[in-house]
Write a protein that holds these residues in place. Structure first.
Motif, PDB file in Angstrom:
ATOM      1  N   TYR A  84      -2.821  11.851   3.194  1.00  0.00           N
ATOM      2  CA  TYR A  84      -3.553  10.712   3.747  1.00  0.00           C
ATOM      3  C   TYR A  84      -3.889  10.902   5.229  1.00  0.00           C
ATOM      4  O   TYR A  84      -4.645  10.116   5.793  1.00  0.00           O
ATOM      5  N   ASN A  85      -3.332  11.936   5.849  1.00  0.00           N
ATOM      6  CA  ASN A  85      -3.593  12.216   7.263  1.00  0.00           C
ATOM      7  C   ASN A  85      -3.443  10.951   8.113  1.00  0.00           C
ATOM      8  O   ASN A  85      -4.319  10.576   8.889  1.00  0.00           O
ATOM      9  N   ILE A  86      -2.297  10.312   7.959  1.00  0.00           N
ATOM     10  CA  ILE A  86      -2.053   9.017   8.573  1.00  0.00           C
ATOM     11  C   ILE A  86      -2.349   9.012  10.074  1.00  0.00           C
ATOM     12  O   ILE A  86      -3.050   8.142  10.589  1.00  0.00           O
ATOM     13  N   LYS A  87      -1.809   9.966  10.788  1.00  0.00           N
ATOM     14  CA  LYS A  87      -1.904   9.927  12.249  1.00  0.00           C
ATOM     15  C   LYS A  87      -3.311  10.235  12.751  1.00  0.00           C
ATOM     16  O   LYS A  87      -3.619  10.000  13.921  1.00  0.00           O
ATOM     17  N   ALA A  88      -4.162  10.779  11.879  1.00  0.00           N
ATOM     18  CA  ALA A  88      -5.522  11.105  12.291  1.00  0.00           C
ATOM     19  C   ALA A  88      -6.516   9.995  11.950  1.00  0.00           C
ATOM     20  O   ALA A  88      -7.669  10.054  12.349  1.00  0.00           O
ATOM     21  N   ARG A  89      -6.061   8.979  11.229  1.00  0.00           N
ATOM     22  CA  ARG A  89      -6.960   7.920  10.787  1.00  0.00           C
ATOM     23  C   ARG A  89      -6.907   6.717  11.711  1.00  0.00           C
ATOM     24  O   ARG A  89      -5.891   6.451  12.355  1.00  0.00           O
ATOM     25  N   SER A  90      -8.010   6.001  11.762  1.00  0.00           N
ATOM     26  CA  SER A  90      -8.067   4.829  12.635  1.00  0.00           C
ATOM     27  C   SER A  90      -7.863   3.514  11.878  1.00  0.00           C
ATOM     28  O   SER A  90      -7.785   2.465  12.494  1.00  0.00           O
ATOM     29  N   ASP A  91      -7.763   3.574  10.543  1.00  0.00           N
ATOM     30  CA  ASP A  91      -7.596   2.362   9.746  1.00  0.00           C
ATOM     31  C   ASP A  91      -6.151   2.232   9.280  1.00  0.00           C
ATOM     32  O   ASP A  91      -5.320   3.087   9.545  1.00  0.00           O
ATOM     33  N   ASP A  92      -5.872   1.141   8.549  1.00  0.00           N
ATOM     34  CA  ASP A  92      -4.520   0.956   8.023  1.00  0.00           C
ATOM     35  C   ASP A  92      -4.529   0.761   6.502  1.00  0.00           C
ATOM     36  O   ASP A  92      -3.584   0.243   5.930  1.00  0.00           O
ATOM     37  N   GLU A  93      -5.610   1.216   5.855  1.00  0.00           N
ATOM     38  CA  GLU A  93      -5.724   1.028   4.413  1.00  0.00           C
ATOM     39  C   GLU A  93      -4.697   1.837   3.626  1.00  0.00           C
ATOM     40  O   GLU A  93      -4.415   1.547   2.469  1.00  0.00           O
ATOM     41  N   TRP A  94      -4.142   2.843   4.249  1.00  0.00           N
ATOM     42  CA  TRP A  94      -3.182   3.737   3.598  1.00  0.00           C
ATOM     43  C   TRP A  94      -1.765   3.166   3.570  1.00  0.00           C
ATOM     44  O   TRP A  94      -0.912   3.655   2.839  1.00  0.00           O
ATOM     45  N   VAL A  95      -1.499   2.153   4.380  1.00  0.00           N
ATOM     46  CA  VAL A  95      -0.120   1.705   4.610  1.00  0.00           C
ATOM     47  C   VAL A  95       0.614   1.372   3.314  1.00  0.00           C
ATOM     48  O   VAL A  95       1.670   1.935   3.010  1.00  0.00           O
ATOM     49  N   ASP A  96       0.079   0.436   2.547  1.00  0.00           N
ATOM     50  CA  ASP A  96       0.789  -0.032   1.357  1.00  0.00           C
ATOM     51  C   ASP A  96       0.994   1.090   0.341  1.00  0.00           C
ATOM     52  O   ASP A  96       2.073   1.211  -0.250  1.00  0.00           O
ATOM     53  N   GLU A  97      -0.036   1.905   0.149  1.00  0.00           N
ATOM     54  CA  GLU A  97       0.074   2.958  -0.864  1.00  0.00           C
ATOM     55  C   GLU A  97       1.101   4.009  -0.475  1.00  0.00           C
ATOM     56  O   GLU A  97       1.918   4.428  -1.295  1.00  0.00           O
ATOM     57  N   CYS A  98       1.080   4.443   0.771  1.00  0.00           N
ATOM     58  CA  CYS A  98       2.036   5.463   1.209  1.00  0.00           C
ATOM     59  C   CYS A  98       3.467   4.947   1.160  1.00  0.00           C
ATOM     60  O   CYS A  98       4.383   5.664   0.742  1.00  0.00           O
ATOM     61  N   LEU A  99       3.663   3.709   1.587  1.00  0.00           N
ATOM     62  CA  LEU A  99       5.010   3.148   1.538  1.00  0.00           C
ATOM     63  C   LEU A  99       5.488   3.013   0.100  1.00  0.00           C
ATOM     64  O   LEU A  99       6.667   3.272  -0.201  1.00  0.00           O
ATOM     65  N   THR A 100       4.599   2.636  -0.809  1.00  0.00           N
ATOM     66  CA  THR A 100       4.971   2.527  -2.221  1.00  0.00           C
ATOM     67  C   THR A 100       5.356   3.880  -2.795  1.00  0.00           C
ATOM     68  O   THR A 100       6.356   4.004  -3.525  1.00  0.00           O
ATOM     69  N   ILE A 101       4.601   4.913  -2.455  1.00  0.00           N
ATOM     70  CA  ILE A 101       4.903   6.264  -2.939  1.00  0.00           C
ATOM     71  C   ILE A 101       6.294   6.696  -2.498  1.00  0.00           C
ATOM     72  O   ILE A 101       7.084   7.238  -3.287  1.00  0.00           O
ATOM     73  N   LEU A 102       6.622   6.457  -1.237  1.00  0.00           N
ATOM     74  CA  LEU A 102       7.920   6.876  -0.709  1.00  0.00           C
ATOM     75  C   LEU A 102       9.058   6.031  -1.276  1.00  0.00           C
ATOM     76  O   LEU A 102      10.138   6.557  -1.581  1.00  0.00           O
ATOM     77  N   ARG A 103       8.842   4.758  -1.439  1.00  0.00           N
ATOM     78  CA  ARG A 103       9.900   3.903  -1.995  1.00  0.00           C
ATOM     79  C   ARG A 103      10.161   4.261  -3.464  1.00  0.00           C
ATOM     80  O   ARG A 103      11.323   4.257  -3.907  1.00  0.00           O
ATOM     81  N   GLU A 104       9.114   4.570  -4.206  1.00  0.00           N
ATOM     82  CA  GLU A 104       9.306   4.990  -5.590  1.00  0.00           C
ATOM     83  C   GLU A 104      10.040   6.329  -5.650  1.00  0.00           C
ATOM     84  O   GLU A 104      10.873   6.555  -6.534  1.00  0.00           O
ATOM     85  N   GLY A 105       9.753   7.209  -4.700  1.00  0.00           N
ATOM     86  CA  GLY A 105      10.468   8.479  -4.630  1.00  0.00           C
ATOM     87  C   GLY A 105      11.944   8.277  -4.360  1.00  0.00           C
ATOM     88  O   GLY A 105      12.801   8.942  -4.953  1.00  0.00           O
ATOM     89  N   LEU A 106      12.261   7.349  -3.464  1.00  0.00           N
ATOM     90  CA  LEU A 106      13.667   7.072  -3.144  1.00  0.00           C
ATOM     91  C   LEU A 106      14.380   6.374  -4.299  1.00  0.00           C
ATOM     92  O   LEU A 106      15.599   6.498  -4.439  1.00  0.00           O
TER      93      LEU A 106
END
Length: 386
Positions: A84-106
């Protein structure tokens, strides 16, 4: 397989230096029960397996010895978030999806250190994107964080909780270092500077950093590569700290001094990469030129401000050419053995108008209104969209 379960519990317990009594107390069973599990005389109830896995920070599959795909799956989860190249993006549309991916992994791999630090880092970035960093200047002109606002940032609060645990229990020094770096930043933002400093004190001095140690540990071309890598990273960190130093006091912007300092930071990259091949560090030059344009406009150098915007666009185009997933070499003499391999994120130039001026302190509202009212701004924006 059942016998392997007891053996694995014993291995994990010894790995962590825990006694049978400590494990038993954590699980709410007797030490005799743990002893029987480890000897193969009996086996834990199915309901207690998640608690055992969580205690040792492994997955249930790993308890049963199914480790072949364990690391691969974890790396795939982290790679997915990284895509998702989080740190290179200017929006926050990735937030919920990335957090969900990591929480499901944990949920599948409880307490895995790599997933936890990835979650903490993502929460750090999410908190900034959705709640921002609130700054002001005190009566003497020195920058201050709005602690009361920051303390309401739930993303940062969760990140701190994760990092506190990792800083005390993680087995990987790289993860401990990352956790401490997050804690230093966030405790500073919350006004808990004593805690921030106490964590910062745990880090090695600059002369003992990894990059210098690697150069000292090698010879020949390998040493040249490590030295080159150190020079490039030093230029990056020096430039960033120089800008932060300027922003630390609002009175610094009462003269042309910031313009000279930012140009000096740019020249440092040119000194190292004197053939114009800046590789991944084109990204640093983009940010410096964007900020330089903001300061130049404020000081009345309007033509120079648009020249800096064009420079930022030039470096954005140069960086985009490297985003092919291939390995590239730097070519200047001091860094000719250094390699870089970047991803495939290609919207850098198009996002420049949204990223401007990158560093937002001190307040730039008036500058923004004025520069964007100039017809040349519209022309520049059009060039970034080509």
């Amino acid at each position: 397989m059942q016998l392997n379960l007891g053996t694995k519990i014993r291995e994990l317990r010894r790995r962590d230096g825990r006694t049978q009594e400590a494990l038993a107390e954590a699980l709410g069973v007797t030490s005799q029960a743990v002893s029987r599990w480890e000897s193969g005389g009996s086996y834990p109830d199915v309901e207690i397996l998640p608690s055992i896995a969580n205690y040792f920070g492994v997955s249930i599959d790993e308890l049963f010895g199914h480790t072949n795909n364990h690391e691969r799956k974890i790396d795939e989860i982290i790679a997915t978030v990284a895509s998702y190249n989080i740190k290179a993006r200017s929006d926050d549309e990735w937030v919920d999806e990335c957090l969900t991916i990591l929480r499901e992994g944990l949920a599948e791999y409880p307490q895995n250190e790599k997933l936890l630090i990835a979650l903490a880092d993502t929460l750090l970035e999410a908190g900034w994107r959705r709640h921002k960093e609130w700054l002001c200047y005190d009566s003497e002109g020195y920058i201050q964080h709005n602690y009361d606002v920051h303390k309401k940032n739930g993303y940062w609060a969760e990140s701190i909780k994760i990092c506190e645990n990792l800083a005390g229990t993680a087995k990987d020094n790289v993860i401990i270092t990352k956790a401490i770096s997050i804690l230093v930043l966030l405790y500073r933002n919350l006004g808990e500077t004593a805690k921030a400093i106490s964590y910062a004190e745990r880090m090695p001095e600059l002369k003992n950093c990894k990059e210098i140690m690697l150069a000292s540990a090698s010879d020949g071309k390998e040493a040249a590569r490590y030295i080159g890598d150190f020079l490039l990273k030093t230029a990056r960190n020096f430039a960033e700290q120089l800008v932060y130093g300027l922003m630390a006091n609002n009175h610094n912007y009462e003269s042309d001094m910031p313009i000279k300092k930012i140009k000096g930071a740019i020249e440092l990259f040119c000194l190292v990469c004197d053939d114009g091949n800046f590789g991944e560090y084109n990204g640093d030059l983009i940010r410096l030129y964007l900020y330089l344009s903001r300061v130049q406009w404020e000081r009345g150098y309007h033509d120079e401000a648009f020249a800096s915007l064009d420079k930022a666009l030039y470096h954005a185009r140069a960086l985009e050419k490297l985003l092919d997933g291939e390995e590239h070499y730097f070519t200047a003499p001091l860094v000719s053995f250094v390699r870089c391999k970047l991803g495939d994120y290609r919207n850098i130039a198009k996002e420049l108008p949204d990223d401007w001026p990158f560093w937002c302190s001190p307040n730039y509202d008036n500058v923004e209104k004025e520069i964007k009212a100039d017809p040349r701004w519209k022309d520049w924006v059009a060039k970034t969209q080509l």
